[in-house]
Design an enzyme around this catalytic site. Structure first.
Site, PDB file in Angstrom:
ATOM      1  N   ARG A   6      10.157   9.154   1.052  1.00  0.00           N
ATOM      2  CA  ARG A   6       9.815   9.812  -0.219  1.00  0.00           C
ATOM      3  C   ARG A   6      10.057   8.859  -1.387  1.00  0.00           C
ATOM      4  NH1 ARG A   6      14.943  13.352  -2.163  1.00  0.00           N
ATOM      5  NH2 ARG A   6      16.470  12.470  -0.760  1.00  0.00           N
ATOM      6  N   GLU A  54       2.353  26.362  -6.275  1.00  0.00           N
ATOM      7  CA  GLU A  54       1.699  25.339  -5.454  1.00  0.00           C
ATOM      8  C   GLU A  54       0.208  25.610  -5.246  1.00  0.00           C
ATOM      9  OE1 GLU A  54       4.475  26.985  -4.669  1.00  0.00           O
ATOM     10  OE2 GLU A  54       6.028  25.458  -4.834  1.00  0.00           O
ATOM     11  N   PHE A  79       5.926  23.881   1.357  1.00  0.00           N
ATOM     12  CA  PHE A  79       5.194  24.598   0.307  1.00  0.00           C
ATOM     13  C   PHE A  79       3.818  23.996   0.048  1.00  0.00           C
ATOM     14  CE2 PHE A  79       9.840  24.514  -0.708  1.00  0.00           C
ATOM     15  CZ  PHE A  79      10.111  25.677  -0.008  1.00  0.00           C
ATOM     16  N   HIS A 105      10.121  15.913   2.468  1.00  0.00           N
ATOM     17  CA  HIS A 105      11.069  16.835   3.093  1.00  0.00           C
ATOM     18  C   HIS A 105      10.469  17.521   4.316  1.00  0.00           C
ATOM     19  CE1 HIS A 105      12.824  16.013  -0.769  1.00  0.00           C
ATOM     20  NE2 HIS A 105      13.933  16.610  -0.449  1.00  0.00           N
ATOM     21  N   ASP A 113      19.573  22.221   3.665  1.00  0.00           N
ATOM     22  CA  ASP A 113      18.781  23.331   3.110  1.00  0.00           C
ATOM     23  C   ASP A 113      18.375  24.356   4.170  1.00  0.00           C
ATOM     24  OD1 ASP A 113      19.001  22.582   0.521  1.00  0.00           O
ATOM     25  OD2 ASP A 113      16.948  21.853   0.291  1.00  0.00           O
ATOM     26  N   ARG A 163      13.096  13.064   3.890  1.00  0.00           N
ATOM     27  CA  ARG A 163      14.182  13.054   2.904  1.00  0.00           C
ATOM     28  C   ARG A 163      15.237  12.001   3.240  1.00  0.00           C
ATOM     29  NH1 ARG A 163      19.282  15.888   2.755  1.00  0.00           N
ATOM     30  NH2 ARG A 163      20.032  15.946   0.609  1.00  0.00           N
TER      31      ARG A 163
END
Lengths: 310, 281
Positions: A6, A54, A79, A105, A113, A163
């Site tokens: 990322r 989104e 998302f 991610h 998470d 990530r």
């Protein structure tokens, strides 16, 4: 060097901003996490924060693209590919607009998470849409080049980033080509075909196997669609047993894509290593990767077991 | 707007209506009701208001039009054909295998279609993207998009409205075709998105209420007023009649997604042709 793909994404976009005046980067309130913040700092006038919406972001990207813009729309894989699936299908892929989905991610290595943010289905979703190209780079060098190649390519591309920081395994003279698999290590007993973060761990697994007298070939499939059929067929003919390794559900991802090629071209025993059709959970990324068998030891064990049935 | 222009637009709208009736009859499916409710505005935009050229359909400075309520494709197709984007004979092939005119607008296959639409709520977001691009590059073009009132039940419409308001897309015109009906009944019976004017205003829009979407002078007044706004996007909430211009289709929910049969088509065509003949007198 060791950095998360990322980070490479944001850095590559910032570099591209100097070359392309019609390059827009969109985000959905995650710029700090997706690292599009790096682009925003370099080129604030072409950065659009669409907020936590989104579906609309993908539509805005499509509209910009109809005017001649090259657009990167970013969010977490969950998302982007998940929530905005239908916008990607109908507003981007159906008219084949020049929109790139920068999905960060992805996979179990999201870590703490937990399940709602650990997207393990995105490759399957994106793979089923006509006109979509899917690229899942394995290190910083490959990710930087993949972003630039996506910007050059006219049409939709799904870029999958992680990530967690990953070690470089490619050299500076590495040349990325969309759709072209990379032979990282030759071998004769088994071929490990991996994509994204697990590529490095697969190489380590090959080293462990060597100590036990097993010769493993390792292939990096960074482009899952269109997939490099030749390198898969060649590998199957050479080693027989194929083991796919991915940070994704074993249903619909790299393992499925490879099995389609094998069963059509050169029926070969296949073992899929990935997430076994289950949700993830919270925990440090490395611990989770070990728990799900995606560390070098875990991959090695799966291969030894698979070799018993070869 | 002078008398001559008014007469021209009235006749043009009826020619577009003929295409809607004939094409949906030929296809044996399609959406005549919601096509007929926006016909007058389509005639106004494509034959009077918009800066467009069928011979240069992809001119980067042209005004854009996005049919967010993509199921009204027969209305858009008949308008584009009458405007000269493609041969009018294409209308008879609507929805058939290998036809250029798909069930819902396909920008890759049909000249003059600025965005592929059909899945409700998505077109308005694309229109926002086009408007943003125009602002970013100081273009003079405007972006027009027509939403169904039932379409306003889609969450994405409000995501787009939030975006347009926040980014101050003053070159955007969101037109809501307020005919009060959707597939399962009236808006009030299904899941009413009302009050639409207050909602758009709350999202930062300049709201203009057009109380008769079939009166060209009123249409012109609404769109002219929209041009005076320089800071906010404009929403034009227009009161329309579903099925307008074909007497037996007017205000009938049942004509949302149903094609006329041979007898109904003949009645509708005669009705419109009689009107055209009268208008020509």
């Amino acid at each position: 060097m060791k950095r998360a793909t990322r980070e490479s994404y944001g850095a590559a976009l910032a570099e591209l901003s100097k070359e392309n005046d019609k390059l827009f980067v969109l985000d959905a309130d995650l710029a700090e996490a997706t690292k599009t913040i790096t682009f925003k700092k370099a080129c604030p006038e072409r950065f659009i924060d669409c907020g936590i919406a989104e579906g609309n972001m993908i539509g805005v990207a499509a509209g910009l693209a109809t005017c001649g813009a090259t657009v990167f729309a970013s969010s977490f894989a969950m998302f982007a590919a998940g929530r905005a699936f239908e916008q990607i299908r109908n507003s981007v892929c159906y008219p084949k607009l020049n929109v790139k989905i920068g999905a960060t991610h992805a996979g179990i290595s999201v870590g703490e998470d937990g399940a709602t943010h650990q997207c393990l289905e995105d490759i399957a979703l994106m793979r089923s849409i006509p006109n979509m190209v899917i690229v899942n780079p394995c290190d910083d060098i490959e990710a930087m080049q993949a972003v630039k190649a996506a910007a050059e390519y006219k049409g939709p591309v799904y870029l999958r980033f992680g990530r967690l920081a990953v070690e470089d395994l490619n050299n500076e003279d590495y040349e990325f080509t969309i759709g072209k698999g990379v032979l990282l290590r030759d071998g004769t007993d088994v071929t490990i075909i991996a994509t994204g973060l697990p590529v490095g761990r697969s190489l380590k697994a090959a080293e462990l196997l060597e100590k036990e007298g097993i010769s493993a070939r390792v292939v990096n499939i960074h482009t899952i669609k269109p997939i490099d059929r030749e390198i898969i067929i060649e590998s199957a003919k050479k080693t027989g047993l194929i083991v796919t390794v991915e940070e994704h559900n074993i249903i619909g991802g790299l393992g499925s894509a490879v099995s389609e090629v094998l069963s059509e071209e050169v029926p070969t025993k296949l073992c899929r290593v990935g997430i076994n059709d289950t949700f993830g959970y919270s925990g440090p990324a490395e611990e989770l990767l070990t728990r799900f068998g995606l560390d070098a030891e875990g991959i090695k064990t799966k291969i030894i077991n698979a070799l018993k049935t070869k | 707007m002078n008398e001559k222009e008014l007469k021209f637009l009235t006749a043009t709208a009826d020619k577009i209506r003929l295409g809607i009736v004939k094409s949906t009859y030929a296809a044996k499916s399609g959406h005549p009701g919601g096509s007929l409710s926006i016909t007058d505005v389509l005639a106004y935009l494509y034959f009077y208001k918009m800066n467009i050229d069928p011979n240069n359909a992809s001119d980067e400075n042209r005004d854009r039009f996005v049919l967010s309520k993509g199921h009204a494709a027969p209305g858009l197709y008949s308008t584009l054909a009458n405007r000269g984007y493609f041969d009018i004979s294409e209308l008879e092939k609507l929805r058939k295998v290998d036809a250029m005119l798909q069930g819902h607008p396909d920008m890759k296959g049909t000249p003059g279609v600025d965005m592929s639409t059909g899945s409700l709520g998505q077109g308005v977001s694309a229109a926002c993207g086009m408007a943003y691009f125009g602002k970013a590059f100081n273009k003079d073009y405007k972006v027009y998009t027509i939403l169904g009132d039932g379409e306003c039940e889609e969450g994405q419409v409000w995501e787009a409205a939030m975006f347009a308001g926040q980014k101050k897309l003053s070159n955007l015109r969101v037109i809501v075709d307020h005919n009060g009906m959707q597939i399962d009944g009236t808006l009030a019976e299904v899941n009413s998105p009302e009050p639409l004017d207050e909602k758009f205003a709350a999202f930062g829009f300049n709201v203009i209420k057009l109380d008769d979407a079939h009166d060209f002078n009123k249409i012109d007044a609404a769109f002219t007023a929209a041009d005076e706004e320089t800071n906010r996007p404009t929403a034009i909430i227009m009161e329309s009649i579903k099925g307008k211009g074909v007497s037996f289709m007017e205000n009938q929910v049942s004509w949302h997604g149903k094609a006329p049969n041979e007898e109904q088509c003949a009645i509708a065509v005669k009705e419109i042709e009689d009107r055209l003949a009268k208008e020509a007198e």
